[in-house]
Design a protein around this motif. Structure first.
Motif, PDB file in Angstrom:
ATOM      1  N   ARG A   1     -19.303 -20.027 -20.821  1.00 49.28           N
ATOM      2  CA  ARG A   1     -20.038 -18.764 -20.899  1.00 49.28           C
ATOM      3  C   ARG A   1     -20.330 -18.423 -22.359  1.00 49.28           C
ATOM      4  O   ARG A   1     -21.441 -18.010 -22.704  1.00 49.28           O
TER       5      ARG A   1
ATOM      6  N   PHE B   1     -24.061 -18.799 -24.268  1.00 48.31           N
ATOM      7  CA  PHE B   1     -24.640 -17.603 -24.882  1.00 48.31           C
ATOM      8  C   PHE B   1     -24.844 -17.835 -26.378  1.00 48.31           C
ATOM      9  O   PHE B   1     -25.878 -17.471 -26.950  1.00 48.31           O
TER      10      PHE B   1
ATOM     11  N   THR C   1     -30.203 -18.433 -18.125  1.00 48.91           N
ATOM     12  CA  THR C   1     -29.851 -17.019 -17.939  1.00 48.91           C
ATOM     13  C   THR C   1     -29.480 -16.345 -19.251  1.00 48.91           C
ATOM     14  O   THR C   1     -29.757 -15.157 -19.442  1.00 48.91           O
ATOM     15  N   TYR C   2     -28.877 -17.091 -20.163  1.00 47.26           N
ATOM     16  CA  TYR C   2     -28.433 -16.496 -21.418  1.00 47.26           C
ATOM     17  C   TYR C   2     -29.617 -16.285 -22.369  1.00 47.26           C
ATOM     18  O   TYR C   2     -29.698 -15.255 -23.060  1.00 47.26           O
TER      19      TYR C   2
ATOM     20  N   GLN D   1     -31.346 -13.196 -21.360  1.00 50.86           N
ATOM     21  CA  GLN D   1     -30.653 -11.969 -21.778  1.00 50.86           C
ATOM     22  C   GLN D   1     -30.866 -11.686 -23.263  1.00 50.86           C
ATOM     23  O   GLN D   1     -31.074 -10.539 -23.657  1.00 50.86           O
TER      24      GLN D   1
ATOM     25  N   ASP E   1     -23.724 -14.956 -14.172  1.00 47.17           N
ATOM     26  CA  ASP E   1     -24.855 -15.632 -14.818  1.00 47.17           C
ATOM     27  C   ASP E   1     -24.560 -17.059 -15.257  1.00 47.17           C
ATOM     28  O   ASP E   1     -25.380 -17.681 -15.931  1.00 47.17           O
TER      29      ASP E   1
ATOM     30  N   ARG F   1     -21.022  -8.087 -26.402  1.00 47.91           N
ATOM     31  CA  ARG F   1     -21.163  -8.550 -25.021  1.00 47.91           C
ATOM     32  C   ARG F   1     -19.770  -8.752 -24.433  1.00 47.91           C
ATOM     33  O   ARG F   1     -18.931  -9.442 -25.030  1.00 47.91           O
TER      34      ARG F   1
ATOM     35  N   ASP G   1     -17.649 -10.485 -21.583  1.00 44.58           N
ATOM     36  CA  ASP G   1     -17.781 -11.575 -20.625  1.00 44.58           C
ATOM     37  C   ASP G   1     -16.468 -11.757 -19.880  1.00 44.58           C
ATOM     38  O   ASP G   1     -15.480 -11.053 -20.129  1.00 44.58           O
TER      39      ASP G   1
END
Length: 372
Positions: free
Chosen positions: A15, A19, A339-340, A343, A324, A58, A60
Motif C-alpha cells: 500500500r 502510493f 488506484t493510487y 488519488q 484500494d 494519508r 492507511d
C-alpha cells in the motif's frame, strides 16, 4: 509551495510502496512513512514529532505487521481470528492520536474511518441513506443467531465479526431440514481459531456453535444471504473503488465458494460481463456513488457490490476504508492509471481553498476535505 505527503502505514507494505510510486511519478518528494507501530506505542503528545510540518497525511491500513497487531489486539498469533473489539478500540485511539497532532492536515476523516470499521454502524448509515443493503441484525451468541433467524424465517445468512476485515471470521451459514453448514476460512490450530487461505465447511452443530460463540463477544453483524449472480460455475461480486466520490476502478471477484475474496482463491473475472449490460452498469455506478457519498470526507472507498442472481437487483455488502489495493488494475476510463495515481491526481486537482481544502485539524468537523 511543494506538496509533501506523509503516510501512516506499515514499512514494506505494498500500500505504501504503490502510493509512493504514484507520488514520485508526479515529480513530488518521497512520502514520509509514519509506522502504525510508532503511533500506537507513543500516543498522545508524544506523537507530535512523527509528522513533518506541512505534510498532507494519508492514513492507511496497519497491514500485516505483527508488532502493530500486538499493540492493537494484545500478544498472540497474528493469524488468530477474534480480538476485534480490542483491535477497534486501539485502532480508533490511534486515529485520534493522529488527528490530535497540532497543525496536521488529514486526507481522510477519522470519524468516517471508524464507522467503516464497524459493520453494524456502516450498514446503518447506508440503509438510512437508501443505499441497497441486505436486511441485517446483531447477534450475541449461536443460540441468539438461531433464534433471530427463526423469527425472520431466514435459512441462510452471512455472519460477520463487527470489526473484521479480509473475510476474517466471516461465516456463510445455512440450515436445512435440521442440518447446519458453516463455510469459512477460519480453522482451529492448536485450539486457537486462525485465518487460513483455504475455505472449508463445518457441518456438525457443536462445531458451528463453537465457531460462532468464539467470535460473538466481539460483536456479530448478521446479514440475510443475498444470492449472487454467476458466470459459468462461479458466483461473483464487484469491488468498486471510488475516488473523490466517483467510481474509478472495478474488478469482478469470482469464486466457486461463497467467499469471493481474491486471497481466498477468488479470481479476477470478466468485467465486460457486467459492463456489457448498460442499464445494469449504470445502476452499479449509481449505487457505488451513493455509497461513497455517505462518506464525503473519505478520499477513497472500496465498495463491495453484489449483483443478484436475476442480474438486476443490487446490494452493498461492505464499504472499505482501505479497499484500494488492486495491483495492476487500470481505471475505468481506459487511461491505465492505478488506484493510487488516481488519488494523487484528485488531491493535486483539488481547489486548495474553501471547503475543498484538506483543512488542518481543528476541533470542529470541518477539519478535512469533503471529496464529493
Amino acid at each position: 509551495m511543494t506538496i509533501r505527503f506523509a503516510v501512516v502505514g506499515t514499512p514494506g507494505d505494498r500500500r505504501f510502496t504503490m502510493f509512493r510510486d504514484a507520488v514520485l511519478s508526479h515529480g513530488l518528494p518521497e512520502p514520509h512513512l509514519i509506522p502504525w507501530r510508532d503511533v500506537l506505542a507513543l500516543g498522545g503528545a508524544s506523537a507530535s514529532g512523527l509528522v513533518p510540518e506541512g505534510a498532507l497525511v494519508r492514513i492507511d491500513s496497519p497491514g500485516e505487521d505483527a508488532e502493530a497487531d500486538a499493540l492493537l489486539r494484545g500478544p498472540g498469533d497474528p493469524t488468530r481470528v477474534g480480538g476485534g473489539a480490542a483491535w477497534y478500540a486501539a485502532f480508533t485511539r490511534g486515529l485520534r492520536t493522529i488527528a490530535s497532532i497540532p497543525g496536521v492536515t488529514l486526507l481522510g476523516d477519522i470519524d468516517e474511518i471508524a464507522v467503516l470499521f464497524d459493520k453494524r454502524r456502516c450498514h446503518a448509515v447506508l440503509e438510512r441513506a437508501g443505499v441497497p443493503v441486505p436486511p441485517a441484525f446483531e447477534a450475541t451468541s449461536y443460540d441468539d443467531l438461531r433464534e433471530k433467524m427463526a423469527e425472520r424465517g431466514w435459512a441462510r445468512v452471512f455472519v460477520k465479526p463487527a470489526h473484521g476485515s479480509s473475510a476474517s471470521g466471516v461465516i456463510a451459514f445455512q440450515t436445512h431440514a435440521g442440518r447446519v453448514k458453516a463455510v469459512t476460512s477460519a480453522a482451529w490450530v492448536g485450539g486457537v481459531l486462525c485465518n487460513s487461505l483455504r475455505v472449508r465447511s463445518y457441518e456438525g452443530e457443536a462445531d458451528v456453535r463453537r465457531l460462532v460463540d468464539v467470535l460473538a463477544p466481539d460483536g456479530l453483524h448478521v446479514e440475510r444471504w443475498f444470492p449472487k449472480a454467476s458466470i459459468g460455475a462461479e458466483v461473483f461480486d464487484l469491488r468498486v473503488v471510488t475516488v473523490a466520490g466517483v467510481p474509478t476502478h472495478a474488478v469482478v471477484r469470482a469464486s466457486r465458494t461463497p467467499m469471493t475474496n481474491l486471497h481466498l482463491g477468488g479470481r479476477r473475472g470478466d468485467l465486460e460481463a457486467v459492463r456489457s449490460r448498460p442499464a445494469l452498469w449504470e445502476r452499479v455506478l449509481d449505487v457505488c456513488s451513493r455509497a461513497a457519498a455517505c462518506f464525503p470526507g473519505s478520499l477513497s472507498t472500496g465498495v463491495d457490490l453484489m449483483v443478484g442472481g436475476d442480474w438486476s437487483s443490487l446490494a452493498v455488502a461492505e464499504v472499505n476504508a482501505f479497499g484500494d489495493l488492486l495491483p495492476g488494475l487500470g481505471d475505468l476510463s481506459g487511461n491505465h492509471r492505478d488506484t493510487y495515481t488516481e488519488q494523487v491526481r484528485a488531491i493535486l486537482g483539488a481547489a486548495y481553498d474553501g471547503t475543498n481544502h484538506p483543512k488542518a485539524n481543528r476541533p470542529d468537523s470541518a477539519r478535512r476535505a469533503s471529496w464529493t
